[in-house]
Design an enzyme around this catalytic site. Sequence first.
Site, short mmCIF file in Angstrom:
data_model
loop_
_atom_site.label_atom_id
_atom_site.label_comp_id
_atom_site.label_asym_id
_atom_site.label_seq_id
_atom_site.Cartn_x
_atom_site.Cartn_y
_atom_site.Cartn_z
N MET A 75 11.00 -32.70 45.00
CA MET A 75 10.22 -31.41 44.77
C MET A 75 10.80 -30.64 46.09
O MET A 75 10.08 -29.29 45.97
CB MET A 75 9.07 -31.48 44.42
CG MET A 75 8.82 -32.32 43.06
SD MET A 75 9.92 -31.71 41.91
CE MET A 75 9.61 -33.22 40.53
N CYS A 76 11.13 -30.77 46.96
CA CYS A 76 11.45 -29.91 48.26
C CYS A 76 12.59 -29.01 47.85
O CYS A 76 13.57 -29.27 47.42
CB CYS A 76 11.84 -30.92 49.58
SG CYS A 76 10.59 -31.53 50.20
N HIS A 77 12.50 -27.86 48.35
CA HIS A 77 13.43 -26.63 48.17
C HIS A 77 14.37 -26.73 49.43
O HIS A 77 14.21 -27.13 50.55
CB HIS A 77 12.60 -25.39 48.11
CG HIS A 77 11.91 -25.00 47.42
ND1 HIS A 77 10.47 -25.34 46.98
CD2 HIS A 77 12.02 -24.27 45.93
CE1 HIS A 77 9.79 -25.18 46.01
NE2 HIS A 77 10.59 -24.36 45.16
N MET A 117 7.44 -30.96 55.45
CA MET A 117 8.28 -32.24 54.94
C MET A 117 9.37 -32.33 55.54
O MET A 117 9.94 -33.44 55.97
CB MET A 117 8.61 -32.14 53.38
CG MET A 117 7.73 -32.16 52.34
SD MET A 117 6.15 -33.60 52.71
CE MET A 117 7.47 -34.97 52.30
N GLU A 118 10.24 -31.28 56.01
CA GLU A 118 11.35 -31.46 56.90
C GLU A 118 11.05 -32.34 58.39
O GLU A 118 11.68 -32.80 58.80
CB GLU A 118 12.00 -30.16 57.01
CG GLU A 118 12.68 -29.51 55.83
CD GLU A 118 11.97 -29.15 54.87
OE1 GLU A 118 12.36 -28.94 53.61
OE2 GLU A 118 10.61 -28.95 54.72
N ASP A 132 17.32 -49.10 64.04
CA ASP A 132 18.54 -49.63 63.56
C ASP A 132 19.22 -49.91 65.06
O ASP A 132 20.21 -50.89 64.92
CB ASP A 132 19.03 -48.42 62.69
CG ASP A 132 20.43 -48.81 62.45
OD1 ASP A 132 20.59 -50.07 61.96
OD2 ASP A 132 21.33 -48.13 62.68
#
EC number: 4.6.1.17
Length: 164
Positions: A75-77, A117-118, A132
């Site tokens: 749902m992120c733009h 969110m970013e 990693d």
Amino acid sequence: MSNFTHINHQGNAKMVDVSNKSITKRIAKAHSSITVNETIYRQIIDNTNKKGNVLNTAQIAGIMAAKNTSTIIPMCHPLPLTGIDIEFSWNQANTPRHYQLSITATVSTTGKTGVEMEALTAASVTALTVYDMTKAADKGMIIGDTYLESKSGGKSGDYHRQLD
């Protein structure tokens, strides 16, 4: 179903329409961490890891993650990001001969929706990349709490996480 912002009248997921929102400068800062043993700490600070420069690679991965957040969070733009910065600092961990790498990701844009969110994605992927790059030396690393430190801009105003 109309009480939910990301659910349409048929009860299915939708991306919210932000076309009527005002364009404002928006900044979000997120935190994550990874706790490593002394061997990994030395590899990172002495730049002797066989895969290369751990922090540089993790920083690039975090930047790429912020830029691609809308491709992995449904749902992120997609946003035109105007700045992404990732900073590191070391702390002695609570466990003897262990060190905690603190990660701070700051993301900015001028747009109609925020960049929380970013920033969170950038901080998370940065920690995952450190894991990693160094897992050959120890798979017992601990990725710590990931959280939003602050955000500014937009209709909901500013947010600053209160320290406990």
